[in-house]
Design a protein around this motif. Structure first.
Motif, PDB file in Angstrom:
ATOM      1  N   PRO A 201     -11.838   8.009 -13.840  1.00  7.92           N
ATOM      2  CA  PRO A 201     -11.152   7.301 -12.622  1.00  7.92           C
ATOM      3  C   PRO A 201     -10.337   6.318 -12.805  1.00  7.92           C
ATOM      4  O   PRO A 201     -10.494   5.844 -13.971  1.00  7.92           O
ATOM      5  N   ALA A 202      -9.259   5.993 -12.148  1.00 13.12           N
ATOM      6  CA  ALA A 202      -8.531   5.143 -12.002  1.00 13.12           C
ATOM      7  C   ALA A 202      -9.245   3.678 -12.091  1.00 13.12           C
ATOM      8  O   ALA A 202     -10.202   3.693 -11.285  1.00 13.12           O
ATOM      9  N   ASP A 203      -8.831   2.560 -13.037  1.00 14.40           N
ATOM     10  CA  ASP A 203      -9.473   1.272 -12.836  1.00 14.40           C
ATOM     11  C   ASP A 203      -9.173   0.650 -11.630  1.00 14.40           C
ATOM     12  O   ASP A 203      -8.345   0.787 -10.804  1.00 14.40           O
ATOM     13  N   VAL A 204     -10.227  -0.049 -10.952  1.00 11.90           N
ATOM     14  CA  VAL A 204     -10.063  -0.937  -9.925  1.00 11.90           C
ATOM     15  C   VAL A 204      -8.758  -2.156 -10.129  1.00 11.90           C
ATOM     16  O   VAL A 204      -9.273  -3.043 -11.071  1.00 11.90           O
ATOM     17  N   PRO A 205      -7.878  -2.267  -9.390  1.00 13.26           N
ATOM     18  CA  PRO A 205      -7.109  -3.439  -9.611  1.00 13.26           C
ATOM     19  C   PRO A 205      -7.602  -4.706  -9.402  1.00 13.26           C
ATOM     20  O   PRO A 205      -8.522  -4.756  -8.710  1.00 13.26           O
ATOM     21  N   THR A 342      -9.734   3.565  -4.485  1.00  8.29           N
ATOM     22  CA  THR A 342      -8.831   3.037  -3.284  1.00  8.29           C
ATOM     23  C   THR A 342      -9.253   1.554  -3.349  1.00  8.29           C
ATOM     24  O   THR A 342     -10.395   1.088  -3.484  1.00  8.29           O
ATOM     25  N   LEU A 343      -8.348   0.693  -3.173  1.00  8.75           N
ATOM     26  CA  LEU A 343      -8.430  -0.594  -3.058  1.00  8.75           C
ATOM     27  C   LEU A 343      -7.592  -0.967  -1.764  1.00  8.75           C
ATOM     28  O   LEU A 343      -6.556  -0.822  -1.644  1.00  8.75           O
ATOM     29  N   VAL A 344      -8.466  -2.028  -0.879  1.00 10.32           N
ATOM     30  CA  VAL A 344      -7.870  -2.090   0.495  1.00 10.32           C
ATOM     31  C   VAL A 344      -7.318  -3.659   0.173  1.00 10.32           C
ATOM     32  O   VAL A 344      -8.047  -4.480  -0.454  1.00 10.32           O
ATOM     33  N   ARG A 361     -15.355   5.663  -3.612  1.00 10.53           N
ATOM     34  CA  ARG A 361     -14.664   4.611  -4.634  1.00 10.53           C
ATOM     35  C   ARG A 361     -13.857   3.986  -3.850  1.00 10.53           C
ATOM     36  O   ARG A 361     -12.607   3.907  -4.079  1.00 10.53           O
ATOM     37  N   THR A 362     -14.184   3.062  -3.041  1.00 10.46           N
ATOM     38  CA  THR A 362     -13.694   2.117  -2.251  1.00 10.46           C
ATOM     39  C   THR A 362     -13.642   0.711  -2.181  1.00 10.46           C
ATOM     40  O   THR A 362     -14.780   0.415  -1.899  1.00 10.46           O
ATOM     41  N   TRP A 363     -12.919  -0.113  -2.669  1.00 13.07           N
ATOM     42  CA  TRP A 363     -13.147  -1.625  -2.843  1.00 13.07           C
ATOM     43  C   TRP A 363     -12.182  -2.111  -1.979  1.00 13.07           C
ATOM     44  O   TRP A 363     -11.194  -1.748  -1.138  1.00 13.07           O
ATOM     45  N   ILE A 364     -12.504  -3.599  -1.792  1.00  9.37           N
ATOM     46  CA  ILE A 364     -11.596  -4.270  -1.002  1.00  9.37           C
ATOM     47  C   ILE A 364     -11.267  -5.800  -1.557  1.00  9.37           C
ATOM     48  O   ILE A 364     -12.312  -6.354  -2.320  1.00  9.37           O
ATOM     49  N   THR A 365     -10.250  -6.255  -1.338  1.00  9.09           N
ATOM     50  CA  THR A 365      -9.784  -7.698  -1.906  1.00  9.09           C
ATOM     51  C   THR A 365     -10.442  -8.738  -0.918  1.00  9.09           C
ATOM     52  O   THR A 365     -10.453  -8.326   0.233  1.00  9.09           O
ATOM     53  N   PRO A 366     -10.682 -10.089  -1.218  1.00 10.04           N
ATOM     54  CA  PRO A 366     -11.210 -11.123  -0.556  1.00 10.04           C
ATOM     55  C   PRO A 366     -10.229 -11.404   0.845  1.00 10.04           C
ATOM     56  O   PRO A 366     -10.763 -11.823   1.891  1.00 10.04           O
ATOM     57  N   ASP A 367      -9.090 -10.998   0.563  1.00  7.44           N
ATOM     58  CA  ASP A 367      -8.052 -11.414   1.731  1.00  7.44           C
ATOM     59  C   ASP A 367      -7.878 -10.076   2.425  1.00  7.44           C
ATOM     60  O   ASP A 367      -6.685  -9.987   3.144  1.00  7.44           O
ATOM     61  N   SER A 368      -8.640  -9.314   2.651  1.00  2.00           N
ATOM     62  CA  SER A 368      -8.336  -8.071   3.314  1.00  2.00           C
ATOM     63  C   SER A 368      -9.451  -7.923   4.415  1.00  2.00           C
ATOM     64  O   SER A 368     -10.487  -8.423   4.665  1.00  2.00           O
ATOM     65  N   ILE A 412     -16.132  -5.663  -3.773  1.00  2.70           N
ATOM     66  CA  ILE A 412     -15.223  -6.609  -3.543  1.00  2.70           C
ATOM     67  C   ILE A 412     -14.313  -7.016  -4.907  1.00  2.70           C
ATOM     68  O   ILE A 412     -15.035  -7.703  -5.689  1.00  2.70           O
ATOM     69  N   ALA A 413     -13.101  -6.693  -4.909  1.00  8.05           N
ATOM     70  CA  ALA A 413     -12.365  -6.871  -6.068  1.00  8.05           C
ATOM     71  C   ALA A 413     -12.114  -8.236  -6.458  1.00  8.05           C
ATOM     72  O   ALA A 413     -11.882  -9.228  -5.586  1.00  8.05           O
TER      73      ALA A 413
END
Length: 413
Positions: A201-205, A342-344, A361-368, A412-413
Motif C-alpha cells: 500500500p501507499a504510505d500515509v502522507p 486515503t488521507l482526508v 485504509r482511511t486517515w485524516i489530518t488534525p485540521d480536517s 489521525i496523520a
C-alpha cells in the motif's frame, strides 16, 4: 520488396506502393522495434506519414498485430508514435477491418496489464486515432498537430481549435501537449511510472497543517476551511520525489479541482487522485475513476487525497452526469485489487468525498473534518435556523478524534 495485397485490383496501387517504399526505405507505413527507453524495455510502433499518408492496409494491420502481440508475450509496454490519415482507400473495407484487429490487440494488452503510451503527431486522424490512439493509458499530443477523427478533406469544418492537439487537451481527451523535442524525456518518465508495480500500500502522507485537534465541531470546520491550510499541490510536492499529471476524463471534460496522475516515491510508483478543495465536478470524478482503474490494471497502488465541501450540485453538473460519475469512482475503488490509501486533508463533505475513500485504509489530518454533509447544508435539510449550525457541527461528530473514536477512520496523520 513485395507488392501489397490488392484485394480490389485497384489500378495504380502497386505502383503507388512502390513509390512509397522508394521514398521512405520502408516496406510499409508502420514499422516496429523493440528498444530501451528510460531503462525500460519497450516495443515502439512508428507510423510514417510519407508512406501513403501513414494509412493502414492489410499488411499494415499484420504488422500492428505482430507488434502488440509480441509486446504482450514479452510483458513489455508499447509506445505508439502515430501519424496517419486513417484507413487505406485502395483496399476498401479490407483496410477498414484492420481497425477491429488493432482494437482487439489493444484490449488483449489492457487485460494483460501491458502499458500503452500514444504520441499523436501531425496529423493523427481517422480510425487509427479511434482504435489505437484514443484508448492508450497515457496520450501525449505534439504541439500544433492536427488530431481529429475526421480528416481535413472530409469533415464539415476544415479548421477549428477542436481539431488540434491543444483542442483535444482542453477538452480532456488527451493528457498533455508538448513540443516535439520534449517527447523523448516524457516517454522515459512515463514508462518508468507505468511499470513501477508494487503490492505494498501507499504510505500515509504526513500532515502538513496544524497539529492541534479541534476543541469542537465548528472549530474543526473552520480549520478545514482556513485560507492558509495546505492543499493537494503541497501534499503532492511533499510526498513524491517526482510525479506526472494526466489531464481530463477522456469524454470531453476537465476539472481543475481534481489532480490525478502517477508519482515516484522511494523507488516505486504510486497513482493518485487528489481533490483540491473545490466542489468536485463530474469530469473530476471520471478522471479519478480512470486513473484508479488504470492503476489497478497495471498493479500500481493508489493514494487518494480527500478535500471537497461536496460534489458540485449545479444544473451543469447534473446535466453532465454527476451521479453516474460519482458511481464510477465508488465502483473503481470497490473493484480495485490493489490497495487504496486515503488521507482526508481538508473538508470531507458527503458522498462527493466518500467516493474516493479506500475502505479500511482511511486517515485524516488534525485540521480536517469528515461528515455526512456540511453543517450548514444539514441545517437546511433539517429546516433549522442558521444559528443552529455550530451546534449541529458537534452533533455530527465530524472532528478527527470523534471519527477515530467511532471507528470511522483508521488514524489521525
Amino acid at each position: 520488396m513485395p507488392s501489397p495485397p490488392d484485394p480490389l485490383g485497384w489500378a495504380g496501387y502497386a505502383e503507388a506502393h512502390r513509390r512509397a517504399r522508394d521514398l521512405t526505405g520502408k516496406p510499409e507505413s508502420v514499422t516496429y522495434e523493440r528498444t530501451v527507453i528510460g531503462g525500460v524495455d519497450t516495443m515502439v510502433v512508428e507510423f510514417d506519414f510519407r508512406f501513403l499518408g501513414g494509412s493502414v492496409g492489410t499488411a499494415t494491420g499484420d504488422r500492428l498485430v505482430t507488434a502488440f502481440s509480441s509486446a504482450r508475450s514479452a510483458g513489455i509496454p508499447v509506445v505508439s508514435l502515430v501519424a496517419t490519415g486513417g484507413s487505406r482507400m485502395q483496399e476498401g473495407l479490407f483496410s477498414l477491418k484492420q481497425l477491429q484487429r488493432v482494437a482487439h490487440e489493444c484490449q488483449l494488452n489492457r487485460e494483460a496489464g501491458i502499458p500503452h503510451i500514444a504520441v499523436l503527431r501531425d496529423p493523427t486522424t481517422g480510425g487509427v486515432w479511434a482504435s489505437l490512439g484514443a484508448g492508450a493509458d497515457v496520450i501525449i499530443g505534439v504541439s500544433g498537430a492536427q488530431v481529429a477523427f475526421g480528416g481535413r478533406r472530409v469533415r464539415v469544418e476544415a479548421d477549428h481549435a477542436a481539431f488540434t492537439a491543444e483542442g483535444q487537451f482542453a477538452a480532456g481527451l488527451i493528457d498533455t501537449v508538448m513540443a516535439p523535442q520534449d517527447v523523448p524525456a516524457a516517454l522515459a518518465t512515463w514508462l518508468v511510472l507505468l511499470t513501477g508495480t508494487s503490492t505494498e500500500p501507499a504510505d500515509v502522507p504526513k500532515s502538513l497543517g496544524g497539529q492541534e485537534l479541534p476543541a469542537n465541531g465548528w472549530t474543526a470546520v473552520e480549520q478545514a476551511r482556513g485560507p492558509d491550510r495546505p492543499h493537494a499541490p503541497a501534499y503532492l510536492e511533499s510526498y513524491f520525489d517526482s510525479y506526472a499529471l494526466v489531464g481530463g476524463d477522456r469524454v470531453g471534460g476537465v476539472d481543475p479541482g481534481m489532480l490525478c496522475g502517477i508519482g515516484r516515491r522511494a523507488g516505486r510508483s504510486v497513482a493518485f487522485a487528489a481533490q483540491a478543495g473545490t466542489a468536485t465536478r463530474p469530469a473530476g470524478y471520471r478522471t479519478a475513476a480512470r486513473v484508479i482503474t488504470m492503476a489497478d490494471r497495471l498493479g500500481i497502488p493508489v493514494l487518494t487525497l480527500v478535500d471537497t465541501p461536496g460534489a458540485a450540485n449545479d444544473s451543469t453538473a447534473e446535466a453532465a452526469g454527476l451521479a453516474a460519475a460519482i458511481s464510477a469512482v465508488f465502483a473503481a475503488v470497490a473493484a480495485a485489487r490493489i490497495p487504496v490509501t486515503t488521507l482526508v486533508i481538508g473538508e470531507g463533505g458527503s458522498g462527493g468525498a466518500l467516493a474516493l475513500a479506500g475502505a479500511g485504509r482511511t486517515w485524516i489530518t488534525p485540521d480536517s473534518y469528515f461528515s455526512v454533509i456540511g453543517p450548514s447544508a444539514a441545517a437546511a435539510i433539517l429546516k433549522l435556523p442558521p444559528e443552529s449550525v455550530p451546534r449541529l457541527a458537534d452533533q455530527l461528530h465530524l472532528r478527527p478524534q470523534d471519527l477515530l473514536r467511532l471507528g470511522l477512520v483508521d488514524g489521525i496523520a
